[in-house]
Design a protein around this motif. Structure first.
Motif, PDB file in Angstrom:
ATOM      1  N   TRP A  43       0.836  -1.204   0.000  1.00  0.00           N
ATOM      2  CA  TRP A  43       0.000   0.000   0.000  1.00  0.00           C
ATOM      3  C   TRP A  43       0.871   1.254   0.000  1.00  0.00           C
ATOM      4  CZ3 TRP A  43      -4.840   1.276  -0.993  1.00  0.00           C
ATOM      5  CH2 TRP A  43      -5.290   2.542  -0.612  1.00  0.00           C
ATOM      6  N   ARG A  56       1.056   7.021 -11.570  1.00  0.00           N
ATOM      7  CA  ARG A  56      -0.206   6.328 -11.331  1.00  0.00           C
ATOM      8  C   ARG A  56      -0.315   4.980 -12.050  1.00  0.00           C
ATOM      9  NH1 ARG A  56      -5.244   7.329  -9.349  1.00  0.00           N
ATOM     10  NH2 ARG A  56      -6.967   6.225 -10.348  1.00  0.00           N
ATOM     11  N   LEU A  60      -0.734   1.451  -9.791  1.00  0.00           N
ATOM     12  CA  LEU A  60      -1.928   0.604  -9.804  1.00  0.00           C
ATOM     13  C   LEU A  60      -1.599  -0.794 -10.303  1.00  0.00           C
ATOM     14  CD1 LEU A  60      -4.635   3.104 -11.125  1.00  0.00           C
ATOM     15  CD2 LEU A  60      -4.148   2.424  -8.766  1.00  0.00           C
ATOM     16  N   GLU A  88      -6.690  -0.596 -13.115  1.00  0.00           N
ATOM     17  CA  GLU A  88      -7.461   0.603 -12.789  1.00  0.00           C
ATOM     18  C   GLU A  88      -8.857   0.227 -12.297  1.00  0.00           C
ATOM     19  OE1 GLU A  88      -7.434   2.895 -16.342  1.00  0.00           O
ATOM     20  OE2 GLU A  88      -5.277   3.257 -16.283  1.00  0.00           O
ATOM     21  N   TRP A  91      -8.774  -1.004  -8.598  1.00  0.00           N
ATOM     22  CA  TRP A  91      -8.310  -0.085  -7.557  1.00  0.00           C
ATOM     23  C   TRP A  91      -9.317   0.127  -6.434  1.00  0.00           C
ATOM     24  CZ3 TRP A  91      -5.185   2.208  -4.489  1.00  0.00           C
ATOM     25  CH2 TRP A  91      -5.513   3.428  -3.888  1.00  0.00           C
ATOM     26  N   PRO A  92     -10.603   0.413  -6.700  1.00  0.00           N
ATOM     27  CA  PRO A  92     -11.538   0.623  -5.577  1.00  0.00           C
ATOM     28  C   PRO A  92     -11.669  -0.606  -4.677  1.00  0.00           C
ATOM     29  CG  PRO A  92     -12.489   1.414  -7.644  1.00  0.00           C
ATOM     30  CD  PRO A  92     -11.269   0.619  -8.005  1.00  0.00           C
ATOM     31  N   VAL A  93     -11.587  -1.784  -5.262  1.00  0.00           N
ATOM     32  CA  VAL A  93     -11.684  -3.020  -4.469  1.00  0.00           C
ATOM     33  C   VAL A  93     -10.475  -3.145  -3.546  1.00  0.00           C
ATOM     34  CG1 VAL A  93     -11.870  -5.533  -4.566  1.00  0.00           C
ATOM     35  CG2 VAL A  93     -12.970  -4.138  -6.326  1.00  0.00           C
ATOM     36  N   ALA A  95      -8.499  -0.730  -2.535  1.00  0.00           N
ATOM     37  CA  ALA A  95      -8.531   0.338  -1.535  1.00  0.00           C
ATOM     38  C   ALA A  95      -9.451  -0.039  -0.379  1.00  0.00           C
ATOM     39  CB  ALA A  95      -8.983   1.646  -2.183  1.00  0.00           C
ATOM     40  N   GLU A  96     -10.585  -0.636  -0.704  1.00  0.00           N
ATOM     41  CA  GLU A  96     -11.526  -1.072   0.339  1.00  0.00           C
ATOM     42  C   GLU A  96     -10.905  -2.175   1.202  1.00  0.00           C
ATOM     43  OE1 GLU A  96     -14.296  -3.893   2.024  1.00  0.00           O
ATOM     44  OE2 GLU A  96     -13.545  -4.271  -0.005  1.00  0.00           O
ATOM     45  N   GLU A 102     -14.289   5.229   2.265  1.00  0.00           N
ATOM     46  CA  GLU A 102     -14.828   5.781   1.015  1.00  0.00           C
ATOM     47  C   GLU A 102     -14.886   7.301   1.069  1.00  0.00           C
ATOM     48  OE1 GLU A 102     -18.443   4.177  -0.479  1.00  0.00           O
ATOM     49  OE2 GLU A 102     -17.890   2.106  -0.051  1.00  0.00           O
ATOM     50  N   ASP A 103     -15.245   7.848   2.210  1.00  0.00           N
ATOM     51  CA  ASP A 103     -15.349   9.291   2.372  1.00  0.00           C
ATOM     52  C   ASP A 103     -14.301   9.777   3.367  1.00  0.00           C
ATOM     53  OD1 ASP A 103     -17.722   9.439   0.721  1.00  0.00           O
ATOM     54  OD2 ASP A 103     -18.814   8.559   2.417  1.00  0.00           O
ATOM     55  N   GLY A 205      -4.648   1.476   4.534  1.00  0.00           N
ATOM     56  CA  GLY A 205      -5.394   2.574   3.913  1.00  0.00           C
ATOM     57  C   GLY A 205      -5.993   3.504   4.950  1.00  0.00           C
TER      58      GLY A 205
END
Length: 229
Positions: A43, A56, A60, A88, A91-93, A95-96, A102-103, A205
């Motif tokens: 990370w 970037r 990723l 790309e 990435w959200p997966v 990061a979670e 998320e916020d 994260g």
């Protein structure tokens, strides 16, 4: 391609634990990967790379490579040739899985904490005398805030000038995550920095997100009013 049978799934859970995600690309038969949570090292490398626009794509890509638990390297290479944008998309997966919220984390001024919050803190082990001291301080201008986390309330204080400078020095060296990580641990008032470090090890994260909060506490986002005298 090796099939993701129940036997393979069981083997992956035994090897990597149960916090895994299967990512399948719709309308691309066989284009699928199983990912595990990023390590703190993975990370940190990704976070540092993402801080530079030119870094970037590699950040990723390398993060996905580090987190893939299935399939094997040769098959993964084939999947990435078929879906080059997968790093790309994933990435959200990732990061979670890394615990990144998320916020933005919402801070609570100590003066806004209720009586029940102070009782909870005392029950969790924060000395009653210290609770009373913090509650009294909160009635005036305070450089301390609370965060309502899954493990309970965390109390943060403004870092010292030397701690802030050390963190910014790391950032200047390209070690953005490490700077935020250390700044977060320096700012922890409650629980102990050791307890928080253990949480960050599982959720790196979250460390970077808390670090951003501490940067604000240090005044990094403050506006200046300048005039003659």
């Amino acid at each position: 391609m090796r099939k993701l049978t129940e036997e393979v799934r069981a083997e992956l859970r035994r090897t990597h634990g149960g916090d895994l995600r299967l990512i399948e690309v719709e309308d691309r038969e066989g284009a699928a990967v199983v990912v595990k949570p990023p390590t703190r090292k993975a990370w940190a490398a990704a976070f540092d790379g993402l801080s530079k626009p030119a870094g970037r794509p590699d950040a990723l890509h390398n993060l996905l490579i580090d987190c893939v638990a299935w399939p094997d390297a040769a098959t993964l290479s084939t999947v990435l040739e078929e879906v080059p944008a997968l790093s790309e998309l994933a990435w959200p997966v990732l990061a979670e899985l890394a615990g990144a919220p998320e916020d933005e984390l919402q801070t609570i001024p100590l003066g806004k904490l209720g009586a029940d919050d102070w009782i909870t803190l005392a029950a969790a082990g924060l000395a009653e005398a210290r609770c009373a001291e913090l509650a009294a301080e909160a009635r005036g201008a305070s450089q301390r805030v609370a965060l309502r986390m899954a493990t309970g309330l965390w109390l943060l204080k403004c870092p010292s000038s030397s701690q802030y400078t050390a963190a910014r020095r790391l950032t200047a060296q390209g070690k953005v995550f490490e700077g935020l990580y250390r700044l977060s641990l320096n700012a922890i008032e409650w629980p102990t920095s050791e307890a928080v470090a253990a949480v960050f090890e599982r959720a790196p994260g979250l460390a970077s997100a808390v670090g951003e909060v501490v940067m604000d506490l240090a005044g990094a986002g403050a506006k200046l009013r300048v005039g003659g005298i």
